[in-house]
Motif scaffolding. Structure first.
Motif, PDB file in Angstrom:
ATOM      1  N   SER A   5     -10.471  -9.859  24.945  1.00 22.11           N
ATOM      2  CA  SER A   5     -10.869  -8.726  24.115  1.00 22.11           C
ATOM      3  C   SER A   5     -11.239  -7.481  24.916  1.00 22.11           C
ATOM      4  CB  SER A   5     -12.017  -9.107  23.188  1.00 22.11           C
ATOM      5  OG  SER A   5     -13.166  -9.481  23.946  1.00 22.11           O
ATOM      6  N   GLU A   6     -11.695  -7.638  26.131  1.00 25.98           N
ATOM      7  CA  GLU A   6     -12.066  -6.478  26.939  1.00 25.98           C
ATOM      8  C   GLU A   6     -11.069  -6.201  28.065  1.00 25.98           C
ATOM      9  OE1 GLU A   6     -16.172  -5.961  27.886  1.00 25.98           O
ATOM     10  OE2 GLU A   6     -16.782  -7.242  26.222  1.00 25.98           O
ATOM     11  N   GLU A   8      -8.270  -4.359  29.465  1.00 25.65           N
ATOM     12  CA  GLU A   8      -7.594  -3.104  29.177  1.00 25.65           C
ATOM     13  C   GLU A   8      -6.345  -2.906  30.018  1.00 25.65           C
ATOM     14  OE1 GLU A   8     -10.445  -0.006  29.668  1.00 25.65           O
ATOM     15  OE2 GLU A   8     -11.842  -0.898  28.252  1.00 25.65           O
ATOM     16  N   THR A  38      -5.911  -7.504  23.297  1.00 24.32           N
ATOM     17  CA  THR A  38      -5.802  -6.112  22.859  1.00 24.32           C
ATOM     18  C   THR A  38      -4.326  -5.818  22.584  1.00 24.32           C
ATOM     19  OG1 THR A  38      -5.530  -5.317  25.132  1.00 24.32           O
ATOM     20  CG2 THR A  38      -7.790  -5.424  24.261  1.00 24.32           C
TER      21      THR A  38
END
Length: 65
Positions: A5-6, A8, A38
């Motif tokens: 989720s984090e 990038e 993501t």
């Protein structure tokens, strides 16, 4: 279970690490499950064709069901 989720950014070296981790877990009779990717990382995994190799789930609940 790997929470993405984090995440990038994923370089080619990072992608290689994920492939090696997946292969190691598979060889040991385990599964590596990726959750909460993501959009950017999901696109990268799809473009490389790894979406057919990796076990990708939307949430932790999906991964543990």
């Amino acid at each position: 279970i790997l929470d993405c989720s984090e995440m990038e950014y994923l370089s080619s070296a990072g992608l290689r690490v994920l492939i090696l981790a997946h292969n190691k877990q598979t060889a040991l009779g385990h599964r590596l499950i990726f959750i909460q990717m993501t959009d950017h990382i999901s696109h990268l995994i799809t473009v490389t064709g790894l979406d057919r190799k990796f076990d990708i789930r939307a949430t932790l609940a999906d991964a543990t069901a």
